[in-house]
Design a protein around this motif. Structure first.
Motif, mmCIF file in Angstrom:
data_model
loop_
_atom_site.group_PDB
_atom_site.id
_atom_site.type_symbol
_atom_site.label_atom_id
_atom_site.label_comp_id
_atom_site.label_asym_id
_atom_site.label_seq_id
_atom_site.Cartn_x
_atom_site.Cartn_y
_atom_site.Cartn_z
ATOM 1 N N LEU A 503 0.770 -1.320 -0.077
ATOM 2 C CA LEU A 503 0.114 0.188 -0.026
ATOM 3 C C LEU A 503 0.932 1.035 0.186
ATOM 4 N N ASP A 504 0.425 2.228 -0.778
ATOM 5 C CA ASP A 504 1.212 3.600 -0.675
ATOM 6 C C ASP A 504 0.205 4.705 -0.595
ATOM 7 N N ILE A 505 0.391 5.633 0.342
ATOM 8 C CA ILE A 505 -0.528 6.772 0.609
ATOM 9 C C ILE A 505 -0.181 7.545 -0.635
ATOM 10 N N ASP A 506 -1.609 8.162 -1.029
ATOM 11 C CA ASP A 506 -1.426 9.018 -2.101
ATOM 12 C C ASP A 506 -1.143 10.311 -1.691
ATOM 13 N N PHE A 507 -0.498 11.113 -2.560
ATOM 14 C CA PHE A 507 -0.088 12.409 -2.696
ATOM 15 C C PHE A 507 0.638 12.779 -1.062
ATOM 16 N N PHE A 508 1.148 11.826 -0.733
ATOM 17 C CA PHE A 508 1.924 12.123 0.528
ATOM 18 C C PHE A 508 2.605 13.197 0.854
ATOM 19 N N LYS A 509 3.444 13.539 -0.386
ATOM 20 C CA LYS A 509 4.069 14.631 -0.282
ATOM 21 C C LYS A 509 3.728 15.954 0.016
ATOM 22 N N GLN A 510 2.373 16.086 -0.878
ATOM 23 C CA GLN A 510 1.501 17.339 -0.578
ATOM 24 C C GLN A 510 1.394 17.436 0.704
ATOM 25 N N ILE A 511 0.670 16.094 1.610
ATOM 26 C CA ILE A 511 0.178 16.223 3.009
ATOM 27 C C ILE A 511 1.331 17.090 3.841
ATOM 28 N N ASN A 512 2.779 16.393 3.611
ATOM 29 C CA ASN A 512 3.886 17.038 4.016
ATOM 30 C C ASN A 512 4.013 18.591 3.918
ATOM 31 N N ASP A 513 3.741 18.684 2.668
ATOM 32 C CA ASP A 513 4.018 20.154 2.133
ATOM 33 C C ASP A 513 3.088 21.025 2.601
ATOM 34 N N GLY A 516 2.788 20.188 7.032
ATOM 35 C CA GLY A 516 3.916 20.183 7.713
ATOM 36 C C GLY A 516 4.609 18.452 8.009
ATOM 37 N N HIS A 517 5.676 18.369 8.208
ATOM 38 C CA HIS A 517 6.098 17.022 8.132
ATOM 39 C C HIS A 517 5.563 16.184 9.438
ATOM 40 N N ALA A 518 5.541 17.187 10.672
ATOM 41 C CA ALA A 518 4.825 16.684 11.693
ATOM 42 C C ALA A 518 3.374 15.959 11.390
ATOM 43 N N GLY A 520 2.268 15.147 8.451
ATOM 44 C CA GLY A 520 2.546 13.607 7.895
ATOM 45 C C GLY A 520 2.956 12.700 8.772
ATOM 46 N N ASP A 521 3.642 12.681 9.729
ATOM 47 C CA ASP A 521 3.932 11.735 10.513
ATOM 48 C C ASP A 521 2.753 11.264 11.574
ATOM 49 N N ALA A 522 1.798 12.324 11.570
ATOM 50 C CA ALA A 522 0.773 12.137 12.354
ATOM 51 C C ALA A 522 -0.318 11.172 11.469
ATOM 52 N N ILE A 542 3.572 -4.136 7.921
ATOM 53 C CA ILE A 542 4.784 -3.760 8.053
ATOM 54 C C ILE A 542 5.109 -2.240 7.410
ATOM 55 N N ARG A 543 5.739 -1.377 8.072
ATOM 56 C CA ARG A 543 5.844 -0.034 7.421
ATOM 57 C C ARG A 543 7.078 -0.289 6.399
ATOM 58 N N TRP A 544 6.884 -0.301 5.189
ATOM 59 C CA TRP A 544 7.612 -1.035 4.230
ATOM 60 C C TRP A 544 8.543 0.225 3.920
ATOM 61 N N SER A 621 -2.317 1.193 -9.853
ATOM 62 C CA SER A 621 -3.324 1.575 -9.266
ATOM 63 C C SER A 621 -3.121 3.135 -9.132
ATOM 64 N N LYS A 622 -1.897 3.590 -8.763
ATOM 65 C CA LYS A 622 -1.461 5.203 -8.994
ATOM 66 C C LYS A 622 -2.061 5.710 -10.248
ATOM 67 N N LEU A 623 -1.282 4.819 -11.319
ATOM 68 C CA LEU A 623 -1.720 5.408 -12.636
ATOM 69 C C LEU A 623 -3.199 5.717 -13.167
ATOM 70 N N GLY A 625 -5.550 6.271 -11.165
ATOM 71 C CA GLY A 625 -6.385 7.220 -10.513
ATOM 72 C C GLY A 625 -6.293 7.287 -8.957
ATOM 73 N N ARG A 626 -5.500 6.312 -8.293
ATOM 74 C CA ARG A 626 -5.262 6.180 -7.002
ATOM 75 C C ARG A 626 -6.605 5.882 -6.012
ATOM 76 N N ASN A 627 -6.659 5.497 -4.894
ATOM 77 C CA ASN A 627 -7.590 5.133 -3.987
ATOM 78 C C ASN A 627 -8.171 3.767 -4.549
HETATM 79 N N1 LIG Z 1 6.128 13.439 7.006
HETATM 80 C C1 LIG Z 1 6.936 12.401 6.624
HETATM 81 N N2 LIG Z 1 7.014 12.467 5.118
HETATM 82 C C2 LIG Z 1 7.645 11.382 4.760
HETATM 83 C C3 LIG Z 1 8.155 10.496 5.535
HETATM 84 N N3 LIG Z 1 8.963 9.385 4.872
HETATM 85 C C4 LIG Z 1 8.848 9.866 3.374
HETATM 86 N N4 LIG Z 1 8.214 11.177 3.503
HETATM 87 C C5 LIG Z 1 7.712 12.165 2.439
HETATM 88 O O1 LIG Z 1 6.765 11.355 1.572
HETATM 89 C C6 LIG Z 1 6.736 11.858 0.158
HETATM 90 C C7 LIG Z 1 6.726 10.959 -0.606
HETATM 91 O O2 LIG Z 1 6.253 11.561 -1.926
HETATM 92 P P1 LIG Z 1 6.415 11.039 -3.297
HETATM 93 O O3 LIG Z 1 7.218 9.692 -3.343
HETATM 94 O O4 LIG Z 1 6.755 12.020 -4.237
HETATM 95 O O5 LIG Z 1 5.028 10.557 -3.747
HETATM 96 P P2 LIG Z 1 3.573 11.341 -3.224
HETATM 97 O O6 LIG Z 1 3.532 12.599 -2.783
HETATM 98 O O7 LIG Z 1 3.040 10.139 -2.203
HETATM 99 O O8 LIG Z 1 2.542 10.873 -4.388
HETATM 100 P P3 LIG Z 1 1.945 9.543 -4.954
HETATM 101 O O9 LIG Z 1 2.996 8.614 -4.326
HETATM 102 O O10 LIG Z 1 2.537 9.360 -6.431
HETATM 103 O O11 LIG Z 1 0.791 9.596 -4.644
HETATM 104 C C8 LIG Z 1 8.179 12.708 0.143
HETATM 105 O O12 LIG Z 1 8.036 14.048 0.091
HETATM 106 C C9 LIG Z 1 9.031 12.257 1.578
HETATM 107 O O13 LIG Z 1 9.687 13.355 2.001
HETATM 108 C C10 LIG Z 1 8.003 10.539 6.907
HETATM 109 O O14 LIG Z 1 8.385 9.479 7.799
HETATM 110 N N5 LIG Z 1 7.529 11.420 7.329
#
Ligand SMILES: Nc1nc2c(ncn2[C@@H]2O[C@H](COP(=O)(O)OP(=O)(O)OP(=O)(O)O)[C@@H](O)[C@H]2O)c(=O)[nH]1
Length: 666
Positions: A503-513, A516-518, A520-522, A542-544, A621-623, A625-627
């Motif tokens: 499994l891979d969280i969608d747009f996680f980078k955006q959540i961080n952005d 904030g990183h915290a 993202g951690d939450a 497992i956190r892969w 799955s990402k390609l 449309g995700r979810n």
């Molecule tokens: N807050 C937080 N961010 C993490 C952690 N590990 C990885 N990231 C971030 O997760 C993001 C992964 O983004 P990408 O691989 O570009 O993918 P995405 O933004 O999830 O987009 P898709 O996977 O294509 O949906 C990166 O910005 C990493 O910095 C973590 O432990 N904490």
């Protein structure tokens, strides 16, 4: 050098004696034989010169010797209170002196007094004690004297063997001396030994010993000692029935006794001569000498000898035919002895009566006498056996009393020792208990410490293990846990079938952005909890990777699996993750595959390669449309055909219908 040492030793041991006093005492002894009165005066003058302060007396051995001689003088003169006074002084010296010689001589003096006073039982016990300390006595005179005394006592007690042993030891002691008294002492000693042999009826040995003494006395001109010797020798010769020799010796003795004016000895010799002449049947000679003796005895008013001589004369008259006069004389004398009630003497005299009646052929009287004699003998035997038993008993009692005292003392000492030991034991036990307690305390402490540190170690180990297999942020298993799990799986020959959902969280980078990183951690933490709630106990979450999860699914039914995938998409997206007031909407994409894949053995297509295929499905799955989750179904072609595509080109494989998949949408 040895010579010098010996001399010093001699000086040392002689220091306890005063040479001039010793010489004076030797002279006194010689004088007693010649002039007893003068001797007494001499002894008194010696004693007057002795040191008065007993504690400061440097020559106690000489003092003891002088006092002992005075003691005996009083003893034989029947002066009991003087005897007791001297005994008290001697006892005092015995307590303070360090000289064994002096102590032994005092003990011997006490013994002599006991024996003289007929305290024979105590005397014999003391004799045994004295015999015991004799080995420590080094003064030859004392050694000689004590042994001679013991010899005499044991002889009186008919312990002949012991008597002879002590006499021999006395002779040995005497042989180491060479002074004016040596010969006199050796003479008297050998005479006494001869008397023991006489007691044992060993006439021959007694006689040769006495003859040896006789030669010595002649050689050294010790005439004053001759009468005593002749008396003994005459007795032995008569015992041997050597009457001629016995007559000769008694005549010599008689002459010497006359020369020395020893009246009582003169009568004894004459009486003995009479008896020997009778044995020789030389009746006239017997009559002569006995009558002569009677005259002298009457003049001396010596009733004892008068009666004895009269008895002998009576017997002689019977033998010579004058029965009436003879028997009367014998009977009168017999009556005298009867008064004294000495059964032994009477029995002896009855023997002569018997002989007299026999010679008269008066058989009824003979029979009567013999019967009487027999009766007396029985009485004597009974009395003596009674006395022996009594003596033995009382001696035994005294001895056992002494022994009991010794035993009691030993017991006391033993008990004291035991008590000391017990106390020591108690102390040791207490100490032991104390030490054991201390050790136990230490051990318990140590044990607790060890246990605590063991526990801590276990915890640390656990933590380490946990940490090594867990992801620190989410607490989920990590990649290493996956590797372990797979390695474990491959240990069994037929690994259990399972399935992998990546499994891979969608747009996680955006959540961080955006948050904030915290935040993202939450999100990671929150999703972990949600996913964990969906997995069974035997399934691994497992956190892969950064925002990637892997579930090792143990469910095999496709329906169940589809349902799980549905739930995963649902649980993630249904509610936003709330962080610091922000509601963060989250979706997730996944790729699914079974392990082993399409029955291809894992050694051909291992879990890592299988997971790559899942990763490709995830990518799809990402390609798309995700979810959503793409689930790869069975292979449609042989594995070998599909393998090249499976490495990297999942799309190609799908298009060529090598592989089928189905998608579950969130
Ligand atoms: N807050 C937080 N961010 C993490 C952690 N590990 C990885 N990231 C971030 O997760 C993001 C992964 O983004 P990408 O691989 O570009 O993918 P995405 O933004 O999830 O987009 P898709 O996977 O294509 O949906 C990166 O910005 C990493 O910095 C973590 O432990 N904490």
């Amino acid at each position: 050098q040895e010579h010098v040492v010996n001399e010093t030793q001699q000086v040392k041991s002689q220091a306890m004696r005063d040479a001039s006093v010793e010489q004076a005492l030797d002279d006194y002894l010689t004088l007693t034989l010649v002039d007893p009165e003068q001797a007494n005066l001499k002894l008194q003058s010696i004693i007057d010169r002795l040191p008065k302060n007993l504690a400061e007396d440097n020559t106690p051995e000489s003092t003891v010797r002088a006092l002992t001689y005075q003691l005996f003088a009083h003893l034989y003169q029947a002066n009991p209170s003087a005897v007791d006074d001297i005994l008290a002084t001697l006892a005092e010296i015995k307590n303070i002196t360090k000289s064994v010689n002096a102590i032994a001589e005092i003990m011997a003096a006490e013994l002599e007094v006991l024996s003289f006073r007929n305290q024979s039982n105590q005397a014999y016990i003391n004799a045994e004690i004295l015999a015991g300390i004799l080995t420590d006595v080094e003064n030859p005179r004392v050694k000689y004297w004590i042994n001679a005394l013991l010899g005499r006592l044991f002889r009186q007690d008919t312990q002949y063997e012991k008597a002879l042993k002590h006499y021999e030891q006395a002779l040995d002691a005497l042989n180491t001396t060479n002074d004016s008294r040596t010969l006199v002492r050796s003479t008297s000693l050998r005479q006494q030994i001869a008397i023991v042999h006489t007691d044992l009826k060993d006439w021959q040995r007694a006689r040769s010993l006495l003859e040896e003494v006789y030669q010595d006395l002649l050689r050294y001109k010790q005439d004053q000692l001759l009468p005593d010797l002749f008396l003994s020798l005459g007795f032995v010769m008569a015992g041997q029935k050597d009457y001629t020799a016995a007559v000769e010796v008694n005549l010599k003795g008689l002459a010497r006794a006359r020369a020395q004016k020893q009246q009582s000895l003169v009568l004894t010799f004459m009486n003995n001569l009479g008896s020997v002449y009778i044995e020789q049947q030389n009746y006239p000679a017997a009559k002569n000498i006995l009558e002569e003796a009677l005259t002298e005895a009457l003049a001396l008013k010596d009733t004892e000898n008068v009666n004895l001589i009269n008895f002998n004369i009576g017997y002689l008259e019977v033998l010579l035919g004058d029965a009436e006069s003879g028997l009367t004389k014998m009977q009168n004398a017999f009556a005298f002895y009867q008064q004294r009630d000495s059964k032994t003497e009477l029995e002896d005299l009855l023997g002569w009566f018997a002989k007299a009646y026999k010679s008269l052929k008066d058989y009824p009287k003979l029979a009567e006498t013999l019967e009487w004699q027999m009766q007396l003998r029985e009485e004597i035997a009974a009395a003596s056996s009674e006395k022996i038993t009594r003596d033995l008993l009382s001696r035994y009692e005294l001895k056992s009393q002494t022994q009991q005292i010794t035993i009691l003392q030993q017991q006391n000492e033993l008990q004291e020792e035991l008590l000391k030991n017990k106390q020591l034991q108690q102390t040791i036990t207490l100490l032991f208990i104390f030490i054991m307690g201390l050790a136990a305390l230490l051990l318990v402490n140590l044990y607790r410490k060890v246990q605590r540190s063991n526990l801590r170690l276990k915890e640390v180990n656990k933590q380490l293990e946990y940490q090594s297999l867990r992801d620190p942020l989410t607490g989920l298993f990590n990649r290493r846990a996956m590797q372990d799990k797979m390695a474990q799986r491959h240990k069994s020959s037929q690994p259990e079938a399972c399935a992998l959902l990546l499994l891979d969280i969608d747009f996680f980078k955006q959540i961080n952005d955006n948050y904030g990183h915290a935040a993202g951690d939450a999100v990671l933490i929150d999703l972990s909890r949600r996913l964990l709630a969906l997995t069974d106990e035997n399934e691994l979450l497992i956190r892969w990777g950064g925002e990637e999860f892997l579930i090792v699914i143990q469910r095999l039914e496709q329906e169940e699996i589809d349902q799980l995938c549905q739930q995963v998409l649902q649980v993630v997206s249904a509610l936003p993750v709330v962080y610091e007031g922000n509601e963060i909407p989250v979706t997730i994409s996944g790729g699914f595959i079974r392990l082993p894949f399409s029955q291809v053995p894992e050694h051909q297509f291992n879990w890592e390669r299988v997971l790559q295929v899942a990763d490709m499905a995830l990518y799809l799955s990402k390609l798309n449309g995700r979810n959503q989750i793409n689930l790869i179904d069975e292979l449609q072609v042989p594995f070998a055909d599909a393998e090249p595509h499976l490495q990297s080109d999942l799309n190609g494989a799908i298009q060529e219908d090598m592989i089928k998949l189905h998608t579950i949408h969130g």
